[in-house]
Design a protein around this motif. Structure first.
Motif, short mmCIF file in Angstrom:
data_model
loop_
_atom_site.label_atom_id
_atom_site.label_comp_id
_atom_site.label_asym_id
_atom_site.label_seq_id
_atom_site.Cartn_x
_atom_site.Cartn_y
_atom_site.Cartn_z
N THR A 93 1.12 -1.29 0.01
CA THR A 93 -0.20 0.04 -0.05
C THR A 93 0.97 1.42 0.07
O THR A 93 2.08 1.62 1.00
CB THR A 93 -0.64 0.05 1.54
OG1 THR A 93 -1.79 -1.04 0.93
CG2 THR A 93 -1.80 0.96 1.27
N VAL A 94 1.20 2.16 -1.26
CA VAL A 94 1.58 3.10 -1.13
C VAL A 94 1.11 4.42 -0.94
O VAL A 94 0.12 4.09 -0.79
CB VAL A 94 1.62 3.35 -2.85
CG1 VAL A 94 3.80 2.21 -2.74
CG2 VAL A 94 0.70 3.24 -3.94
N ALA A 95 1.77 4.70 0.11
CA ALA A 95 1.28 6.27 0.73
C ALA A 95 1.75 7.32 0.31
O ALA A 95 3.48 7.61 0.83
CB ALA A 95 0.46 6.01 1.79
N CYS A 96 1.32 8.11 0.46
CA CYS A 96 2.31 9.67 0.95
C CYS A 96 0.92 10.15 2.01
O CYS A 96 -0.30 11.09 1.37
CB CYS A 96 2.34 10.75 -0.27
SG CYS A 96 3.24 12.55 -0.37
N ALA A 97 1.48 10.64 2.70
CA ALA A 97 1.15 12.20 3.75
C ALA A 97 0.94 14.26 3.81
O ALA A 97 2.25 14.21 3.81
CB ALA A 97 0.65 11.55 4.80
N LEU A 108 6.70 11.24 2.44
CA LEU A 108 5.81 10.29 1.47
C LEU A 108 6.19 9.44 2.40
O LEU A 108 7.28 8.80 3.40
CB LEU A 108 7.57 9.54 -0.17
CG LEU A 108 7.40 10.53 -1.31
CD1 LEU A 108 8.50 10.55 -2.35
CD2 LEU A 108 5.73 10.00 -1.58
N LEU A 109 5.83 7.72 1.95
CA LEU A 109 5.41 6.90 3.17
C LEU A 109 5.35 5.28 2.55
O LEU A 109 4.55 6.12 1.78
CB LEU A 109 4.69 7.08 4.46
CG LEU A 109 4.99 8.08 4.78
CD1 LEU A 109 3.81 8.66 5.45
CD2 LEU A 109 6.01 7.79 6.34
N ASN A 110 5.33 4.87 2.60
CA ASN A 110 5.45 3.20 2.43
C ASN A 110 6.02 3.39 0.15
O ASN A 110 4.10 3.12 -0.23
CB ASN A 110 4.11 2.76 2.35
CG ASN A 110 4.20 2.27 3.58
OD1 ASN A 110 5.30 1.95 4.66
ND2 ASN A 110 2.55 2.08 4.19
N SER A 152 3.88 10.84 9.64
CA SER A 152 5.19 9.88 9.59
C SER A 152 4.21 8.85 9.01
O SER A 152 4.70 8.01 9.50
CB SER A 152 6.04 10.26 10.79
OG SER A 152 5.14 9.05 11.77
N VAL A 153 2.75 8.45 9.57
CA VAL A 153 2.11 6.88 9.65
C VAL A 153 0.95 7.19 8.52
O VAL A 153 0.02 7.59 9.16
CB VAL A 153 1.86 6.65 10.72
CG1 VAL A 153 1.34 4.57 10.97
CG2 VAL A 153 2.96 6.15 11.41
#
Length: 192
Positions: A93-97, A108-110, A152-153
């Motif tokens: 599961t790619v993600a950006c917060a 950028l996260l995962n 950060s999550v």
């Protein structure tokens, strides 16, 4: 030319909803019309998001997911908006917060394969958030617009407060390494 593969780009109230409520046409959108939807988290301790199925993913191609977002000024607690591509098309599961305050920021996260992101501050508290990543699997899957209480999550379960949330409008998924100008789509079809 670009194609917006997200159908119903302004119909956020019709997207699948997990532990949120949606009020259609609750705010003035970036184009000046009363078509922005307010999405508010509930009080459960879990993930809070809306999602839309996209059938366009092809392995090895680059896609950009974007949406216009504005923080609910009546929020109780600080929330970050995450754009997520689900595991089926990306291997994870790619993600950006995104932080929708000040000049705006992202984390950028995962991040997946060849990730990048951008946030553009606009008038009246709006931001355009975009997240770019390569698909690794050819399949239909979805895009999620999630809330998190920790930048950060990006994909997190937390206790909702029943008030905090965002105005959302103009969802777009397109093949390409950057977001193009906004392409409005009706509920049942894509538009080029």
């Amino acid at each position: 030319a670009r194609t917006n593969f997200t159908t119903g780009s302004e119909d956020i109230e019709l997207y699948s909803q997990q532990r949120v409520s949606t009020t259609a046409n609750a705010g003035v959108a970036p184009d000046g019309n009363q078509t922005a939807d307010l999405v508010t988290e509930n009080t459960e301790s879990a993930g809070h998001y809306v999602g839309r199925s996209v059938s366009a993913w092809t392995a090895g191609k680059t896609y950009t997911m974007s949406i216009f977002a504005k923080e609910n000024p009546n929020h109780l607690n600080k929330r970050y908006l995450s754009i997520c591509g689900v595991t089926a098309s990306f291997g994870v599961t790619v993600a950006c917060a995104f932080d929708l305050t000040g000049e705006g920021s992202y984390q950028l996260l995962n991040a997946g394969t060849n990730p990048s992101a951008a946030i553009t501050r606009m008038a009246n508290g709006w931001y355009r958030c975009s997240f770019t990543v390569d698909a690794t699997v050819t399949t239909a899957s979805g895009v999620q617009y999630r809330y998190t209480d920790d930048q950060s999550v990006a994909v997190k379960n937390y206790q909702g407060d029943g008030v905090s949330g965002f105005y959302l409008w103009g969802a777009q998924t397109e093949e390409g390494a950057f977001p193009s100008s906004y392409i409005q789509t009706p509920s049942g079809s894509t538009v080029t």
